[in-house]
Scaffold this motif. Structure first.
Motif, mmCIF file in Angstrom:
data_model
loop_
_atom_site.group_PDB
_atom_site.id
_atom_site.type_symbol
_atom_site.label_atom_id
_atom_site.label_comp_id
_atom_site.label_asym_id
_atom_site.label_seq_id
_atom_site.Cartn_x
_atom_site.Cartn_y
_atom_site.Cartn_z
ATOM 1 N N UNK A 86 23.539 -18.626 14.944
ATOM 2 C CA UNK A 86 24.901 -19.130 14.888
ATOM 3 C C UNK A 86 25.803 -18.101 14.223
ATOM 4 N N UNK A 87 27.057 -18.104 14.674
ATOM 5 C CA UNK A 87 28.070 -17.180 14.148
ATOM 6 C C UNK A 87 28.878 -17.865 13.054
ATOM 7 N N UNK A 88 29.611 -17.084 12.297
ATOM 8 C CA UNK A 88 30.469 -17.653 11.253
ATOM 9 C C UNK A 88 31.612 -18.473 11.851
ATOM 10 N N UNK A 89 31.912 -18.247 13.149
ATOM 11 C CA UNK A 89 32.980 -19.008 13.807
ATOM 12 C C UNK A 89 32.527 -20.381 14.262
ATOM 13 N N UNK A 90 31.211 -20.634 14.222
ATOM 14 C CA UNK A 90 30.674 -21.893 14.732
ATOM 15 C C UNK A 90 30.024 -21.762 16.091
ATOM 16 N N UNK A 91 30.189 -20.612 16.761
ATOM 17 C CA UNK A 91 29.527 -20.387 18.037
ATOM 18 C C UNK A 91 28.029 -20.174 17.856
ATOM 19 N N UNK A 92 27.285 -20.386 18.914
ATOM 20 C CA UNK A 92 25.828 -20.260 18.831
ATOM 21 C C UNK A 92 25.281 -19.579 20.088
ATOM 22 N N UNK A 93 24.154 -18.931 19.915
ATOM 23 C CA UNK A 93 23.421 -18.342 21.032
ATOM 24 C C UNK A 93 22.068 -19.037 21.153
ATOM 25 N N UNK A 94 21.670 -19.299 22.384
ATOM 26 C CA UNK A 94 20.325 -19.789 22.689
ATOM 27 C C UNK A 94 19.665 -18.733 23.560
ATOM 28 N N UNK A 95 18.659 -18.054 23.031
ATOM 29 C CA UNK A 95 17.953 -16.974 23.730
ATOM 30 C C UNK A 95 16.626 -17.493 24.243
ATOM 31 N N UNK A 96 16.402 -17.399 25.558
ATOM 32 C CA UNK A 96 15.192 -17.907 26.203
ATOM 33 C C UNK A 96 14.423 -16.731 26.780
ATOM 34 N N UNK A 97 13.371 -16.247 26.122
ATOM 35 C CA UNK A 97 12.568 -15.154 26.694
ATOM 36 C C UNK A 97 11.720 -15.667 27.854
ATOM 37 N N UNK A 98 11.977 -15.170 29.052
ATOM 38 C CA UNK A 98 11.235 -15.581 30.238
ATOM 39 C C UNK A 98 9.932 -14.802 30.349
ATOM 40 N N UNK A 99 9.025 -15.307 31.173
ATOM 41 C CA UNK A 99 7.767 -14.594 31.416
ATOM 42 C C UNK A 99 8.077 -13.202 31.966
ATOM 43 N N UNK A 100 7.424 -12.192 31.435
ATOM 44 C CA UNK A 100 7.747 -10.810 31.798
ATOM 45 C C UNK A 100 7.448 -10.499 33.258
ATOM 46 N N UNK A 101 6.516 -11.243 33.888
ATOM 47 C CA UNK A 101 6.195 -10.980 35.286
ATOM 48 C C UNK A 101 7.029 -11.825 36.235
ATOM 49 N N UNK A 102 8.042 -12.542 35.721
ATOM 50 C CA UNK A 102 8.908 -13.362 36.569
ATOM 51 C C UNK A 102 10.374 -13.095 36.238
ATOM 52 N N UNK A 103 10.846 -11.860 36.402
ATOM 53 C CA UNK A 103 12.259 -11.574 36.108
ATOM 54 C C UNK A 103 13.184 -12.279 37.090
ATOM 55 N N UNK A 104 14.423 -12.489 36.676
ATOM 56 C CA UNK A 104 15.404 -13.170 37.508
ATOM 57 C C UNK A 104 16.492 -12.196 37.932
ATOM 58 N N UNK A 105 16.955 -12.366 39.178
ATOM 59 C CA UNK A 105 18.094 -11.612 39.678
ATOM 60 C C UNK A 105 19.380 -12.328 39.280
ATOM 61 N N UNK A 106 20.470 -11.602 39.330
ATOM 62 C CA UNK A 106 21.737 -12.183 38.916
ATOM 63 C C UNK A 106 22.161 -13.315 39.848
ATOM 64 N N UNK A 107 21.768 -13.269 41.132
ATOM 65 C CA UNK A 107 22.116 -14.353 42.048
ATOM 66 C C UNK A 107 21.451 -15.663 41.627
ATOM 67 N N UNK A 108 20.185 -15.582 41.229
ATOM 68 C CA UNK A 108 19.491 -16.785 40.769
ATOM 69 C C UNK A 108 20.084 -17.282 39.461
ATOM 70 N N UNK A 109 20.400 -16.343 38.574
ATOM 71 C CA UNK A 109 20.992 -16.719 37.291
ATOM 72 C C UNK A 109 22.347 -17.387 37.504
ATOM 73 N N UNK A 110 23.115 -16.902 38.464
ATOM 74 C CA UNK A 110 24.453 -17.449 38.710
ATOM 75 C C UNK A 110 24.371 -18.930 39.102
ATOM 76 N N UNK A 111 23.411 -19.292 39.929
ATOM 77 C CA UNK A 111 23.255 -20.700 40.309
ATOM 78 C C UNK A 111 22.896 -21.547 39.099
ATOM 79 N N UNK A 112 21.963 -21.056 38.305
ATOM 80 C CA UNK A 112 21.542 -21.812 37.128
ATOM 81 C C UNK A 112 22.674 -21.951 36.120
ATOM 82 N N UNK A 113 23.416 -20.892 35.889
ATOM 83 C CA UNK A 113 24.520 -20.950 34.929
ATOM 84 C C UNK A 113 25.613 -21.890 35.414
ATOM 85 N N UNK A 114 25.848 -21.934 36.702
ATOM 86 C CA UNK A 114 26.843 -22.850 37.240
ATOM 87 C C UNK A 114 26.438 -24.299 36.984
ATOM 88 N N UNK A 115 25.142 -24.588 37.153
ATOM 89 C CA UNK A 115 24.655 -25.943 36.900
ATOM 90 C C UNK A 115 24.787 -26.305 35.429
#
Length: 631
Positions: A96-125
């Protein structure tokens, strides 16, 4: 409590995808466009590290911003996101930041990287459900960055890690379950988009996806190798039963359409076909989703369901490799436990193995025949049918070569001929293949004594492990006896595998050298290495993938040749080489695999306008067309 300098030094290497960082410029209020080398020393100003490397990422970085919302709203969105992530098998690190913002970091399996197109769909959801989520860092493969824990903040102070530093390091080391991001997408009711590819690349991608699906029409389903066995999320079960978007469910799905697609996607990932889902809708557990389809589509509900299932199958095939569980979780390989419950095929396999042990004992054909009948049983379980209680399957030698443990195609065809030609065989050829149709076999029970209980238990309707392609099939029965606990000494192995002492001792020595078994005097036990270890050390996954592409390319070339050859009749060309007839007409005809080879040996007519296209496709996909010179 860990200092910011220590947190930065220990965690930022896990967060960054490249050895660079971008520093915040207080004059412009933005991060500099020009990156500089990453350093272990904590920067004096906020520093962001890149998320993507070569267009792929193994980190899902969720940035919850308090700039336009309250810290309480940020905390509420983070807690909701963590609930979904944990349900999908993700491990997370938060700060968490001093401003109140927060980061959630999710380390994915190293043998299953994601492309930006797949990430874009997930982030939209996710953004549609979490109002404080800022998607921008994850949507730019070239410039996307995130500030790691310990970094200075714009408001002063540092990003403070939630929890202990050792726990965070352990999370980055062990990482999330394979397919966590894909499961999250399925939970939210989303699908990945179809990427634009060049024609050849599109063909190669579709071939790979086709290999991950079995069956046809309403019975098409995901290959059992990629089925999920984990618990279905409670929200999905609830909607399937009620069909109502209650207040808790509205936080997960915006509309009934997403809820329906989530239910269908979870069913498809667990091996259901459209026919299975239609049957399930008649039960009280699925009455809600049945009414949901009827209320929305009326008399077109069945068509809409089949469309949603087809979409889910395409999506599941595209990300199926992310769901495949490590094979060491199975005592043997590759099979799904549901096939072991197929008593008809298991009993047939036990009878067939007993018949082969009696008819071919002491011959070099026996290990190959045992592998081929197991491959036939497995193929029948996947895409066969029962005709008056007898398993019947149409399958070619190329497909069987995969199920038989990457056996060579020639060995499979030879074994099939031996099985067809031997009197009393449990494999009966009931229809010869022609054109695009494969040979059709009936798996009949031979006239022998009933196998004992131990032999029936040893019969497993699953593919042969590919490791035997490098170890040699002759040691397979001996190893399975030891690994299943049916043999604990050399005498038991010799008797159970029906081996001569000289051959038996050589086989045990080979298995011991390979590390699969350990010998202590005459006592035997399972060794420290597994078949998966052998396969990994020899790169057999790549070998199997290459063979799949080659086989699919060969089939595609064959189909193109057929379409071009028989689409419009043409006048005979006396100068062109002779071509075999497509449909056999006499008792001396060759089987379909030999027919295919004979046709492909002559090649398409030299004046065929499709020839250049076929040559290009063969070159791009690695297939080879052999043509005889004109006379």
């Amino acid at each position: 409590m860990s200092t910011p300098d220590l947190v930065w030094r220990r965690l930022s290497p896990f967060v960054r995808a490249r050895r660079s960082m971008r520093l915040w410029n207080p004059d412009t209020g933005l991060f500099n466009d020009e990156a500089q080398n990453w350093t272990k020393r904590l920067p004096r100003v906020p520093a962001a590290v890149p998320i993507y490397a070569r267009g792929r990422t193994t980190l899902l970085a969720l940035d919850f911003d308090a700039k336009h919302h309250t810290p309480e709203q940020v905390d509420a969105d983070v807690e909701r996101a963590l609930e979904w992530l944990h349900e999908c098998g993700a491990r997370v690190v938060t700060d968490r930041s001093t401003s109140g913002g927060r980061h959630v970091l999710v380390p994915l399996a190293t043998d299953s990287p994601m492309r930006v197109d797949d990430v874009r769909v997930l982030m939209k959801l996710l953004a549609a459900r979490l109002i404080t989520l800022d998607c921008d860092p994850m949507l730019n493969a070239a410039q996307g960055c995130i500030t790691p824990p310990g970094s200075p903040t714009r408001e002063g102070g540092y990003r403070r890690l939630d929890g202990a530093l050792d726990v965070a390091i352990d999370t980055f080391v062990t990482r999330s379950d394979r397919g966590a991001a894909a499961r999250l997408m399925a939970l939210l009711g989303g699908m990945s988009p179809t990427r634009h590819r060049t024609p050849v690349a599109a063909v190669a991608a579709s071939l790979t996806q086709d290999e991950r699906l079995v069956g046809v029409g309403r019975h098409r389903r995901l290959d059992p190798r990629f089925h999920r066995s984990s618990r279905v999320p409670e929200a999905v079960v609830t909607y399937a039963a009620t069909g109502k978007l209650t207040k808790p469910l509205k936080a997960l799905w915006e509309s009934p359409s997403e809820a329906r697609q989530s239910v269908i996607s979870h069913a498809v990932l667990r091996g259901c076909s459209a026919a299975d889902i239609e049957t399930a809708m008649a039960t009280k557990e699925w009455v809600g989703i049945r009414h949901s389809y009827l209320d929305k589509y009326g008399r077109h509900a069945t068509t809409a369901l089949q469309r949603d299932v087809a979409n889910a199958l395409t999506w599941a095939a595209g990300i199926a490799h992310q769901f495949r569980e490590p094979q060491h979780k199975n005592k043997h390989t590759g099979g799904n436990s549901s096939h072991l419950k197929d008593r008809v095929r298991r009993d047939w396999l036990a009878h067939a193995q007993l018949w082969i042990d009696r008819e071919f004992v002491g011959t070099r054909h026996r290990p190959v025949l045992l592998a081929v009948v197991q491959a036939l049983a497995y193929s029948s379980a996947l895409a066969g049918e029962l005709v008056e209680g007898v398993p019947v399957v149409a399958v070619g030698g190329r497909s069987l070569s995969h199920a038989a443990g990457l056996m060579s195609e020639d060995s499979v065809w030879t074994a099939l001929r031996v099985l067809r030609d031997t009197p009393g065989s449990p494999v009966l050829l009931v229809a010869r293949g022609a054109g695009r149709d494969a040979d059709r076999y009936a798996l009949t029970t031979p006239a022998i004594d009933k196998p004992n209980r131990t032999r029936i238990e040893r019969a497993r309707v699953e593919p042969v492990h590919p490791a035997w392609s490098v170890l040699g099939l002759r040691g397979r029965t001996a190893y399975e006896l030891v690994s299943a606990g049916h043999a604990t000494n050399i005498e038991d192995v010799l008797a159970g595998a029906r081996l001569r002492p000289s051959n038996g001792y050589d086989i045990i020595a080979d298995l011991t050298i390979a590390g699969l078994i350990e010998r202590h005097g005459s006592t035997l036990r399972v060794g420290t290495r597994s078949l998966d270890d052998v396969a990994a050390s020899h790169g057999l996954e790549i070998v199997a993938a290459d063979r799949i592409v080659r086989h699919r390319a060969e089939r595609l070339l064959w189909q193109l040749w057929l379409d071009n050859r028989f689409a419009t009749p043409a006048a005979p060309d006396m100068d062109a080489p002779e071509y075999p007839t497509l449909v056999p007409s006499g008792p001396g005809e060759r089987d379909s695999e030999q027919l295919w080879a004979a046709l492909m040996a002559t090649g398409p007519p030299p004046t065929d306008p499709m020839l250049d296209a076929l040559d290009l496709l063969a070159h791009e996909l690695g297939a080879v067309i052999v043509r005889e010179p004109q006379r």
